[in-house]
Design an enzyme around this catalytic site. Sequence first.
Site, PDB file in Angstrom:
ATOM      1  N   ASP A 214       0.880  -1.179   0.000  1.00  0.00           N
ATOM      2  CA  ASP A 214       0.000   0.000   0.000  1.00  0.00           C
ATOM      3  C   ASP A 214       0.915   1.226   0.000  1.00  0.00           C
ATOM      4  O   ASP A 214       1.445   1.630   1.036  1.00  0.00           O
ATOM      5  CB  ASP A 214      -0.889  -0.026   1.244  1.00  0.00           C
ATOM      6  CG  ASP A 214      -1.804   1.197   1.334  1.00  0.00           C
ATOM      7  OD1 ASP A 214      -1.564   2.176   0.599  1.00  0.00           O
ATOM      8  OD2 ASP A 214      -2.747   1.174   2.150  1.00  0.00           O
ATOM      9  N   ARG A 249      -8.533  13.354  -4.842  1.00  0.00           N
ATOM     10  CA  ARG A 249      -8.760  12.404  -3.751  1.00  0.00           C
ATOM     11  C   ARG A 249      -9.307  11.108  -4.348  1.00  0.00           C
ATOM     12  O   ARG A 249     -10.380  11.098  -4.955  1.00  0.00           O
ATOM     13  CB  ARG A 249      -9.810  13.056  -2.846  1.00  0.00           C
ATOM     14  CG  ARG A 249      -9.943  12.563  -1.456  1.00  0.00           C
ATOM     15  CD  ARG A 249     -10.569  13.640  -0.602  1.00  0.00           C
ATOM     16  NE  ARG A 249      -9.511  14.553  -0.234  1.00  0.00           N
ATOM     17  CZ  ARG A 249      -8.574  14.281   0.680  1.00  0.00           C
ATOM     18  NH1 ARG A 249      -8.591  13.139   1.324  1.00  0.00           N
ATOM     19  NH2 ARG A 249      -7.641  15.161   0.942  1.00  0.00           N
TER      20      ARG A 249
HETATM   21  N1  PLP Z   1      -3.446   3.481   3.037  1.00  0.00           N
HETATM   22  C1  PLP Z   1      -2.562   4.272   3.669  1.00  0.00           C
HETATM   23  C2  PLP Z   1      -1.166   3.753   3.909  1.00  0.00           C
HETATM   24  C3  PLP Z   1      -2.934   5.562   4.071  1.00  0.00           C
HETATM   25  O1  PLP Z   1      -2.055   6.338   4.718  1.00  0.00           O
HETATM   26  C4  PLP Z   1      -4.245   6.003   3.799  1.00  0.00           C
HETATM   27  C5  PLP Z   1      -4.709   7.358   4.190  1.00  0.00           C
HETATM   28  O2  PLP Z   1      -4.185   8.057   4.948  1.00  0.00           O
HETATM   29  C6  PLP Z   1      -5.132   5.138   3.180  1.00  0.00           C
HETATM   30  C7  PLP Z   1      -4.702   3.877   2.805  1.00  0.00           C
HETATM   31  C8  PLP Z   1      -6.591   5.478   2.982  1.00  0.00           C
HETATM   32  O3  PLP Z   1      -6.824   6.438   2.062  1.00  0.00           O
HETATM   33  P1  PLP Z   1      -8.257   7.200   2.047  1.00  0.00           P
HETATM   34  O4  PLP Z   1      -8.228   8.180   3.134  1.00  0.00           O
HETATM   35  O5  PLP Z   1      -8.293   7.774   0.653  1.00  0.00           O
HETATM   36  O6  PLP Z   1      -9.296   6.151   2.215  1.00  0.00           O
END
Ligand code: PLP
Length: 432
Positions: A214, A249
Amino acid sequence: MTNTTESPVLDKMSCTLLETLESADPQVAASMAAEAKRQQFTLELIASENHVSPAVMHTMGSWLTNKYAEGYPGKRYYGGCEFHDQIEDLARDRVKEMFGCSYANVQPHSGANANVAAFMALCKPGDTILSLPISSGGHLSHGLKPNFSGTFYNIESYDLDSETETLDYDHIAKRALETNPKMIICGYSAYSRTIDFARFREIADSVGAYLMADIAHIAGLVAGGAHPSPFPHAHIVTSTTHKTLRGPRGGIILTDDEEVAKLVDRKVFPGSQGGPLMHIIAAKAVAFGEALQPSFKTYAKQIVKNANALADALVAHGYRLCSGGTDNHLMLVDLRPRDAELTGADAEDWLGAAGIVVNKNGIPNDPRKPMVTSGLRLGTAALTTRGLVEADMVLVASLIDRVLASSGDADVCSKVCSEVHALCEKYPLYGH
Ligand code: PLP
């Protein structure tokens, strides 16, 4: 009411938008104008935020929002999608080129939604997933109990080395053997060091697990060559598009594996979402186009240079950085060595009063509660977008320290606020 015609705060299209909105809905217009000013005249140090280009911004606010386009290019459930097919194909091709992979799904509405679809594609409810807990820098969608991930999957965790506060790959390998996970997650929300994706893949292979990276936070650094790529190591890569990548976003899912790709497409739509947000997908295409320009490489490298300069300057003021520093765009600041009584919550409030926007963040093994904390998470992606360079980071660190050393004294905050204002005027957001 804002004077929109010659506003130094807004680009031309935004002025036109606000003019329209002022007669259609003055209440929303007033709040939006105030927010534009807030963004222009404050220093944005939240590590997950950035300032998109006017092109990305206005693509989002367009007629593309009017359309349903369930399905994928060439296979839609609605008529009239021919131009949406072009746009989604462009977004997919550009993001594949950017990360050097063969498949992309650009429909996830957010990073968390991308993770829902990725989990559904590779794991069944009840399967074991090995990840870093949120308290050590992981993300809530990697296994927090109240989240979908913690609700439907058996979450096991690995942790950071307690001395170095960095990833301990031997420990992760041991945890993988102990827990026999279906999937291992790497990629974090508050980790300031380089991730060794190749080592993670070795560990995943040793137990026959999928490796999910991720890269929500570091995607722009990877795209700009300032952090190693998760390809060819990860089976599946998820990301947001709005942090260092500086797009709208939203989320994306990438892979090089044809079988995984088919599963992902089914799990995004119809598995976890309905109609794609075509105005956002178009803005993703525009942002990906920007990130493919040579200037984006310079930008990504400058983010890291600025983070290093800010980190060094904060250490010189007596703060401790978790893991001793940073390799990427962010740092976790332990406030206690500067002032044992100082909490992240107070620091966030006081800095906010001085026009410096940050978020409190727990540090590994933080004795304080998540709404209090002993730390701050700072990032340099947004300030780098404005054009600030290393010398400015030294000034920013001294402004931060003046506010915190004064315990948020109103006079000090007000003086620092004026200096922040001057710095923001020197580096305007949409002044070009
Ligand atoms: N994965 C990680 C490592 C993140 O830091 C974040 C958000 O801060 C997300 C996923 C989730 O993203 P979203 O806020 O667009 O759902």
